[in-house]
Design an enzyme around this catalytic site. Structure first.
Site, PDB file in Angstrom:
ATOM      1  N   HIS A 288       0.832  -1.198   0.000  1.00  0.00           N
ATOM      2  CA  HIS A 288       0.000   0.000   0.000  1.00  0.00           C
ATOM      3  C   HIS A 288       0.868   1.250   0.000  1.00  0.00           C
ATOM      4  CE1 HIS A 288      -3.179  -2.832   0.833  1.00  0.00           C
ATOM      5  NE2 HIS A 288      -4.029  -1.872   0.560  1.00  0.00           N
TER       6      HIS A 288
ATOM      7  N   VAL B 201      -2.498   2.078   6.741  1.00  0.00           N
ATOM      8  CA  VAL B 201      -3.570   1.716   5.803  1.00  0.00           C
ATOM      9  C   VAL B 201      -4.900   2.042   6.455  1.00  0.00           C
ATOM     10  CG1 VAL B 201      -4.669  -0.152   4.506  1.00  0.00           C
ATOM     11  CG2 VAL B 201      -2.175  -0.118   4.757  1.00  0.00           C
TER      12      VAL B 201
ATOM     13  N   ALA C  98      -9.589   5.229   2.807  1.00  0.00           N
ATOM     14  CA  ALA C  98      -9.661   6.682   2.627  1.00  0.00           C
ATOM     15  C   ALA C  98     -11.071   7.138   2.263  1.00  0.00           C
ATOM     16  CB  ALA C  98      -8.660   7.129   1.562  1.00  0.00           C
TER      17      ALA C  98
ATOM     18  N   GLN D 145      -5.345   6.763  -6.187  1.00  0.00           N
ATOM     19  CA  GLN D 145      -5.489   8.199  -6.459  1.00  0.00           C
ATOM     20  C   GLN D 145      -6.928   8.651  -6.202  1.00  0.00           C
ATOM     21  OE1 GLN D 145      -4.067   9.278 -10.377  1.00  0.00           O
ATOM     22  NE2 GLN D 145      -2.207   8.081 -10.103  1.00  0.00           N
TER      23      GLN D 145
END
Length: 175
Positions: free
Chosen positions: A74, A127, A130, A92
């Site tokens: 990651h 990690v 998100a 992204q």
């Protein structure tokens, strides 16, 4: 791996050969096409839950060492001032959804320092899913989780990998 522009149905998933399946699903776990191959072997799928179950089974049945290797794949969480060239398209988009592309230079520096301290302690990047977070909740989580013991933190991080994988599967399959 393939950048998905059109969702596919479960019937289309079942019609894919192994190389095509790996193209579609090879990055549901960051840089881990072996997960896609393991899931492929469970075909045919009745529904998306079967694919979820396949990825969960894969992740929960690998060794601690293999889990750490997955976590090492990651990327660091990056601000807009960071080099994001090596981020996958999926990463992204996920980091943008958390607003990481909008943070200030000071916030980027704080995030870099937190990431570096975390990696120094655990040997893998922080990690977190998100898409389920903001910069504020991400920074808070790093500050809290850095106090964990390594094995416990691997477990938390792998739960985040599962969340990320589920969202990536949802990005691929048309329900």
């Amino acid at each position: 791996m393939q950048s998905i522009t059109k969702k596919i149905t479960i019937q289309e998933v079942n019609s894919l050969n192994e190389p095509s399946f790996t193209q579609f699903f090879g990055n549901i776990i960051e840089h881990c096409p072996s997960a896609a191959i393991a899931i492929f072997k469970k075909k045919p799928f009745d529904n998306i839950i079967d694919i979820y179950d396949g990825i969960i089974s894969f992740l929960r049945n690998i060794s601690l060492k293999e889990k750490v290797e997955i976590l090492k794949m990651h990327p660091d969480l990056a601000g807009k001032f960071e080099n994001t060239v090596n981020l996958t398209i999926e990463s992204q988009k996920e980091q943008q959804s958390a607003g990481l592309h909008l943070i200030s230079l000071d916030e980027t520096e704080e995030l870099r320092q937190l990431n570096n301290g975390y990696k120094l302690k655990f040997g893998f990047p922080f990690v977190i899913c998100a898409r389920d977070n903001t910069i504020v909740s991400i920074v808070r989580a790093i500050k809290e989780r850095i106090n964990n013991e390594e094995e416990y933190e691997v477990g938390i991080s792998m739960k985040e990998v599962e969340k990320i994988a589920m969202k990536r599967i949802n990005d691929i399959i048309n329900l």
